[in-house]
Design an enzyme around this catalytic site. Structure first.
Site, PDB file in Angstrom:
ATOM      1  N   HIS A 103       0.844  -1.207   0.000  1.00  0.00           N
ATOM      2  CA  HIS A 103       0.000   0.000   0.000  1.00  0.00           C
ATOM      3  C   HIS A 103       0.873   1.248   0.000  1.00  0.00           C
ATOM      4  O   HIS A 103       1.370   1.663   1.045  1.00  0.00           O
ATOM      5  CB  HIS A 103      -0.886  -0.053   1.251  1.00  0.00           C
ATOM      6  CG  HIS A 103      -1.944   0.992   1.312  1.00  0.00           C
ATOM      7  ND1 HIS A 103      -3.182   0.759   1.832  1.00  0.00           N
ATOM      8  CD2 HIS A 103      -1.955   2.284   0.927  1.00  0.00           C
ATOM      9  CE1 HIS A 103      -3.921   1.855   1.765  1.00  0.00           C
ATOM     10  NE2 HIS A 103      -3.176   2.804   1.227  1.00  0.00           N
ATOM     11  N   HIS A 138       1.313   5.331  -2.067  1.00  0.00           N
ATOM     12  CA  HIS A 138       0.796   6.350  -2.983  1.00  0.00           C
ATOM     13  C   HIS A 138       2.033   7.016  -3.594  1.00  0.00           C
ATOM     14  O   HIS A 138       2.647   7.869  -2.961  1.00  0.00           O
ATOM     15  CB  HIS A 138      -0.053   7.377  -2.222  1.00  0.00           C
ATOM     16  CG  HIS A 138      -1.208   6.751  -1.481  1.00  0.00           C
ATOM     17  ND1 HIS A 138      -2.465   6.638  -2.042  1.00  0.00           N
ATOM     18  CD2 HIS A 138      -1.294   6.206  -0.235  1.00  0.00           C
ATOM     19  CE1 HIS A 138      -3.278   6.057  -1.155  1.00  0.00           C
ATOM     20  NE2 HIS A 138      -2.594   5.775  -0.064  1.00  0.00           N
ATOM     21  N   ARG A 163       2.215   8.980  -6.005  1.00  0.00           N
ATOM     22  CA  ARG A 163       1.932  10.323  -6.575  1.00  0.00           C
ATOM     23  C   ARG A 163       2.364  10.387  -8.043  1.00  0.00           C
ATOM     24  O   ARG A 163       1.917   9.607  -8.819  1.00  0.00           O
ATOM     25  CB  ARG A 163       2.581  11.438  -5.741  1.00  0.00           C
ATOM     26  CG  ARG A 163       2.329  11.341  -4.230  1.00  0.00           C
ATOM     27  CD  ARG A 163       0.877  11.411  -3.856  1.00  0.00           C
ATOM     28  NE  ARG A 163       0.693  11.586  -2.421  1.00  0.00           N
ATOM     29  CZ  ARG A 163      -0.401  11.276  -1.750  1.00  0.00           C
ATOM     30  NH1 ARG A 163      -1.437  10.756  -2.370  1.00  0.00           N
ATOM     31  NH2 ARG A 163      -0.486  11.474  -0.464  1.00  0.00           N
ATOM     32  N   GLU A 184      -7.362   1.077  -2.836  1.00  0.00           N
ATOM     33  CA  GLU A 184      -8.274   1.126  -1.749  1.00  0.00           C
ATOM     34  C   GLU A 184      -9.578   1.792  -2.183  1.00  0.00           C
ATOM     35  O   GLU A 184      -9.586   2.888  -2.740  1.00  0.00           O
ATOM     36  CB  GLU A 184      -7.672   1.850  -0.536  1.00  0.00           C
ATOM     37  CG  GLU A 184      -7.163   3.270  -0.781  1.00  0.00           C
ATOM     38  CD  GLU A 184      -6.552   3.897   0.475  1.00  0.00           C
ATOM     39  OE1 GLU A 184      -5.491   4.475   0.350  1.00  0.00           O
ATOM     40  OE2 GLU A 184      -7.125   3.820   1.579  1.00  0.00           O
ATOM     41  N   HIS A 204     -10.812   0.969   2.487  1.00  0.00           N
ATOM     42  CA  HIS A 204     -10.519   1.977   3.518  1.00  0.00           C
ATOM     43  C   HIS A 204     -11.813   2.155   4.309  1.00  0.00           C
ATOM     44  O   HIS A 204     -12.750   2.797   3.841  1.00  0.00           O
ATOM     45  CB  HIS A 204     -10.112   3.278   2.826  1.00  0.00           C
ATOM     46  CG  HIS A 204      -9.819   4.421   3.745  1.00  0.00           C
ATOM     47  ND1 HIS A 204      -8.687   5.197   3.628  1.00  0.00           N
ATOM     48  CD2 HIS A 204     -10.519   4.950   4.777  1.00  0.00           C
ATOM     49  CE1 HIS A 204      -8.700   6.135   4.565  1.00  0.00           C
ATOM     50  NE2 HIS A 204      -9.811   6.011   5.262  1.00  0.00           N
ATOM     51  N   HIS A 247      -5.047  -0.500   6.399  1.00  0.00           N
ATOM     52  CA  HIS A 247      -4.625   0.333   7.543  1.00  0.00           C
ATOM     53  C   HIS A 247      -5.599   0.402   8.722  1.00  0.00           C
ATOM     54  O   HIS A 247      -6.024   1.498   9.105  1.00  0.00           O
ATOM     55  CB  HIS A 247      -4.281   1.739   7.070  1.00  0.00           C
ATOM     56  CG  HIS A 247      -5.277   2.410   6.148  1.00  0.00           C
ATOM     57  ND1 HIS A 247      -6.618   2.461   6.409  1.00  0.00           N
ATOM     58  CD2 HIS A 247      -5.088   3.058   4.970  1.00  0.00           C
ATOM     59  CE1 HIS A 247      -7.220   3.118   5.435  1.00  0.00           C
ATOM     60  NE2 HIS A 247      -6.312   3.478   4.552  1.00  0.00           N
ATOM     61  N   ASP A 276       1.333   2.509   3.741  1.00  0.00           N
ATOM     62  CA  ASP A 276       0.402   3.574   3.337  1.00  0.00           C
ATOM     63  C   ASP A 276       1.203   4.861   3.104  1.00  0.00           C
ATOM     64  O   ASP A 276       0.792   5.957   3.514  1.00  0.00           O
ATOM     65  CB  ASP A 276      -0.710   3.783   4.377  1.00  0.00           C
ATOM     66  CG  ASP A 276      -1.797   4.728   3.872  1.00  0.00           C
ATOM     67  OD1 ASP A 276      -1.795   5.062   2.668  1.00  0.00           O
ATOM     68  OD2 ASP A 276      -2.651   5.127   4.681  1.00  0.00           O
ATOM     69  N   HIS A 330       3.066  14.232   1.368  1.00  0.00           N
ATOM     70  CA  HIS A 330       2.577  15.564   1.019  1.00  0.00           C
ATOM     71  C   HIS A 330       3.729  16.521   1.302  1.00  0.00           C
ATOM     72  O   HIS A 330       4.579  16.243   2.156  1.00  0.00           O
ATOM     73  CB  HIS A 330       1.367  15.946   1.887  1.00  0.00           C
ATOM     74  CG  HIS A 330       0.183  15.055   1.688  1.00  0.00           C
ATOM     75  ND1 HIS A 330      -0.615  15.119   0.572  1.00  0.00           N
ATOM     76  CD2 HIS A 330      -0.336  14.074   2.467  1.00  0.00           C
ATOM     77  CE1 HIS A 330      -1.583  14.218   0.679  1.00  0.00           C
ATOM     78  NE2 HIS A 330      -1.426  13.558   1.812  1.00  0.00           N
TER      79      HIS A 330
END
Ligand code: DOR
Length: 369
Positions: free
Chosen positions: A2, A4, A6, A87, A121, A166, A229, A233
């Site tokens: 899992h 991200h 981007r 998810e 999720h 998660h 996860d 950012h």
């Protein structure tokens, strides 16, 4: 299982190159990318574009999930290589719109018909002001998470194979009918560790209390998968007022180092760590297993027996920060992918990253040959 990664219009946060290097430097050789990208991966063309982006820039092996909303052509997403679905947001989160109960039931029926995995999720949100870590925990409460898990169980009338992403509390783990995933941030951090208005720690599901964090470790045996996860950012975005700051914590590079430190402390065993971070995720997603037997994927990492303190300056994610500043961890000196050294003492070497499509792709492939 899992992350991200981007990329695309979100490349200021992270992209496939920086994210995959971050993974390798932490001893992770396969990442499974989530579909809440911009645009979301809910059409064949969005999937193909994502695949091209990963193939061009990833330094590590990867798989890509498909989103699943009411309009997603799940059958064709499965044939073109989605590893799993989701998810699926049963509550809204960063770049993810919530799906209602009736729709979830229908989508699960279609995914179940493919014998594919739906990853979910599960949270419930109360409409209370969300101004700091404490109120964030109340708005997306532990009880709400467990209720959401029960609701997903009820929606799944068709018996689709479900994986809960998660989960942050023992009650949610106990409620889940399916495989369960826990993140390093819910195992290592509690909201009480930080200043209440610190939006860097804002994440969905939220960080819980110290008591709940410790209780999660007590369920070690029930945890099927540990996944980061990884949700980077930028520092600028996280400096926004709490209510406006995006939720998410980076963690793909620190996951194994934090857990290996727990092995050195004799809190967890090496076999249980390998099971939760490699064997079970690989089995759930039909990814070839890594190991030392003939025919295994020859991916492994060598860790020293000494800990160091984590500092963001030495990490590789573009986001440039970590919630684990100063925590003790064991970083790998050497990482091997497909039998070749791919990372050694801070240097990346050229490897041959592979895409692992889901088994819908392999079946389609076999039929056409
Ligand atoms: O805090 C989160 N951030 N939770 C999610 O489920 C999504 C993630 C993101 O993509 O930023």
């Amino acid at each position: 299982m899992h992350v991200h990664m981007r990329g695309g219009v979100q490349s200021e946060k992270e992209d496939w190159q920086s994210g995959s290097r971050s993974a390798l430097a932490g001893g992770v050789t396969v990442v499974v990318d989530q579909p809440n990208t911009i645009p979301p991966i809910t059409t064949e063309s969005a999937f193909q574009n994502r695949l091209k982006e990963a193939q061009a820039h990833s330094f590590c092996h990867f798989a890509i999930n498909s989103g699943a909303d009411v309009n997603t052509p799940v059958e064709s997403m499965w044939k073109i290589g989605a590893a799993a679905f989701g998810e699926i947001f049963f509550a809204p989160s960063s770049y993810g719109e919530a799906i209602g109960e009736a729709t979830l039931g229908q989508v699960l029926e279609r995914i179940g018909g493919l014998r594919a995995l739906a990853t979910i999720h599960a949270e419930r949100i109360s409409p209370i002001p969300d101004r700091d870590l404490r109120s964030h925990d109340k708005a997306r409460s532990s009880a709400g998470e467990a209720e959401a898990v029960h609701a997903v169980n009820r929606c799944n009338q068709s018996g689709c194979k479900v994986h809960f992403c998660h989960l942050s509390t023992p009650a949610a783990l106990d409620a889940a009918l399916g495989s369960v995933e826990v993140t390093p941030h819910h195992l290592f951090l509690s909201r009480e560790f930080f200043g209440q208005d610190d939006a860097f720690l804002k994440v969905n599901p939220p960080l819980r209390t110290e008591r709940e964090r410790k209780a999660l470790w007590e369920r070690w045996g029930r945890i099927d998968v540990i996944a980061s996860d990884h949700a980077p950012h930028s520092i600028e975005e996280k400096h926004a007022p709490f209510v406006d700051a995006p939720a998410g914590i980076p963690g793909v590079e620190t996951m194994m180092p934090l857990l290996v430190a727990k092995v050195l402390e004799r809190i967890i065993s090496v076999p249980s760590l390998i099971q939760k971070t490699m064997t079970t995720p690989a089995a759930l997603l039909a990814i070839p297993e890594a190991g030392f037997n003939v025919g295994n994927r020859a991916d492994f990492a060598l860790y020293p027996k000494t800990t160091v303190r984590i500092t963001a300056d030495t990490l590789h994610s573009r986001c440039g920060w970590t919630p684990y500043e100063n925590c003790r961890a064991v970083f790998p000196g050497t990482v091997v992918m497909d039998g070749s050294i791919i990372y050694q003492d801070g240097e990346f070497l050229k490897g041959s990253p592979q895409w692992f499509p889901g088994h819908g792709y392999r079946n389609a492939d076999r039929q056409s040959t």
